[in-house]
Design an enzyme around this catalytic site. Sequence first.
Site, PDB file in Angstrom:
ATOM      1  N   ASP A  13       0.875  -1.184   0.000  1.00  0.00           N
ATOM      2  CA  ASP A  13       0.000   0.000   0.000  1.00  0.00           C
ATOM      3  C   ASP A  13       0.904   1.224   0.000  1.00  0.00           C
ATOM      4  O   ASP A  13       2.110   1.122   0.270  1.00  0.00           O
ATOM      5  CB  ASP A  13      -0.892  -0.015   1.263  1.00  0.00           C
ATOM      6  CG  ASP A  13      -1.779   1.214   1.358  1.00  0.00           C
ATOM      7  OD1 ASP A  13      -2.245   1.713   0.314  1.00  0.00           O
ATOM      8  OD2 ASP A  13      -2.006   1.715   2.484  1.00  0.00           O
ATOM      9  N   SER A  14       0.307   2.381  -0.228  1.00  0.00           N
ATOM     10  CA  SER A  14       1.071   3.625  -0.154  1.00  0.00           C
ATOM     11  C   SER A  14       1.488   3.929   1.286  1.00  0.00           C
ATOM     12  O   SER A  14       2.330   4.781   1.510  1.00  0.00           O
ATOM     13  CB  SER A  14       0.226   4.771  -0.706  1.00  0.00           C
ATOM     14  OG  SER A  14      -0.990   4.863   0.010  1.00  0.00           O
ATOM     15  N   CYS A  76      -3.966  -1.053  -2.087  1.00  0.00           N
ATOM     16  CA  CYS A  76      -4.140   0.399  -2.166  1.00  0.00           C
ATOM     17  C   CYS A  76      -5.137   0.664  -3.293  1.00  0.00           C
ATOM     18  O   CYS A  76      -4.911   0.226  -4.429  1.00  0.00           O
ATOM     19  CB  CYS A  76      -2.793   1.046  -2.484  1.00  0.00           C
ATOM     20  SG  CYS A  76      -2.883   2.812  -2.858  1.00  0.00           S
ATOM     21  N   GLU A 153      -4.872  10.217   9.363  1.00  0.00           N
ATOM     22  CA  GLU A 153      -3.476  10.078   9.812  1.00  0.00           C
ATOM     23  C   GLU A 153      -3.171  10.956  11.020  1.00  0.00           C
ATOM     24  O   GLU A 153      -2.322  10.628  11.843  1.00  0.00           O
ATOM     25  CB  GLU A 153      -2.538  10.375   8.653  1.00  0.00           C
ATOM     26  CG  GLU A 153      -2.678   9.264   7.638  1.00  0.00           C
ATOM     27  CD  GLU A 153      -1.548   9.137   6.665  1.00  0.00           C
ATOM     28  OE1 GLU A 153      -0.802  10.099   6.516  1.00  0.00           O
ATOM     29  OE2 GLU A 153      -1.438   8.061   6.063  1.00  0.00           O
ATOM     30  N   CYS A 185     -11.030   3.740  -0.538  1.00  0.00           N
ATOM     31  CA  CYS A 185      -9.689   4.163  -0.128  1.00  0.00           C
ATOM     32  C   CYS A 185      -9.376   3.478   1.195  1.00  0.00           C
ATOM     33  O   CYS A 185     -10.267   3.325   2.048  1.00  0.00           O
ATOM     34  CB  CYS A 185      -9.672   5.681   0.039  1.00  0.00           C
ATOM     35  SG  CYS A 185      -8.159   6.310   0.778  1.00  0.00           S
ATOM     36  N   HIS A 187      -8.051   4.412   3.824  1.00  0.00           N
ATOM     37  CA  HIS A 187      -8.243   5.175   5.061  1.00  0.00           C
ATOM     38  C   HIS A 187      -9.716   5.422   5.415  1.00  0.00           C
ATOM     39  O   HIS A 187     -10.052   5.635   6.572  1.00  0.00           O
ATOM     40  CB  HIS A 187      -7.565   6.539   4.954  1.00  0.00           C
ATOM     41  CG  HIS A 187      -6.069   6.483   4.990  1.00  0.00           C
ATOM     42  ND1 HIS A 187      -5.337   5.763   4.081  1.00  0.00           N
ATOM     43  CD2 HIS A 187      -5.182   7.058   5.837  1.00  0.00           C
ATOM     44  CE1 HIS A 187      -4.044   5.899   4.351  1.00  0.00           C
ATOM     45  NE2 HIS A 187      -3.924   6.678   5.409  1.00  0.00           N
TER      46      HIS A 187
HETATM   47  N1  DGL Z   1      -3.768   3.993   0.088  1.00  0.00           N
HETATM   48  C1  DGL Z   1      -4.449   5.055  -0.645  1.00  0.00           C
HETATM   49  C2  DGL Z   1      -5.724   4.483  -1.263  1.00  0.00           C
HETATM   50  O1  DGL Z   1      -6.242   3.470  -0.828  1.00  0.00           O
HETATM   51  C3  DGL Z   1      -4.797   6.224   0.260  1.00  0.00           C
HETATM   52  C4  DGL Z   1      -3.639   7.079   0.664  1.00  0.00           C
HETATM   53  C5  DGL Z   1      -2.933   7.723  -0.514  1.00  0.00           C
HETATM   54  O2  DGL Z   1      -3.419   8.720  -1.099  1.00  0.00           O
HETATM   55  O3  DGL Z   1      -1.882   7.208  -0.834  1.00  0.00           O
HETATM   56  O4  DGL Z   1      -6.243   5.051  -2.192  1.00  0.00           O
END
Ligand code: DGL
Length: 200
Positions: A13-14, A76, A153, A185, A187
């Site tokens: 993931d990011s 992600c 976050e 997403c 989050h």
């Molecule tokens: N992990 C990203 C997503 O699920 C969210 C955070 C980001 O913008 O990197 O889209």
Amino acid sequence: MMNKKTAPVGVFDSGVGGLTVAREISRQLPDENIVYFGDTARVPYGSKSQNTIIRFSEQIIRFLKTKEVKAIVIACNTASALALDAVKDEFDIPILGVVIPGAAVEATKNRKVGVVGTEATVQSGMYTKVIQGMNPEITVIEKACPLFVPLVEEGFKEHQVTEEVIEYYLESMRSTDIDAMILGCTHYPLLRSKIRAYMG
Ligand code: DGL
């Protein structure tokens, strides 16, 4: 060289949001080992270009392959929406993403589904494409909510600012008659109860 049974599954993931996906994989497949990569140095992906997201994804997949993973899950939503198509045939192992809107397609009675995600995910139109590929009669209303990621976050899940931001982004969606909504997403599920309370 690891054999297929003991080789781990790579998940990336990011950032750390995709750990929820890794946890679910462990719950459903308790015998699998997982190697997790969170790109916390370069998060967020949601404001980056498609080329950049593809390049980051390729780098991470190459790294995970050095760990001898047997398959990769892109945990992600942004990378799944923007990079999965580009990378899935480039590597010699299975690569899966998380743009899987089946539950909403099944849940909607009036065939109107809302999708929230990062700027990049919404601009890609991937959710609309996948949902309408499953049922062309479904109307999809997508909305980017970029501030949700930093709010989560910062630990602002219960903060009044978060309620105001939810209202700011979702007022227009609430006035439609969608009857199912996808939190597209990593989050956003952490704001699920507040989003649900606002959307009714
Ligand atoms: N992990 C990203 C997503 O699920 C969210 C955070 C980001 O913008 O990197 O889209």
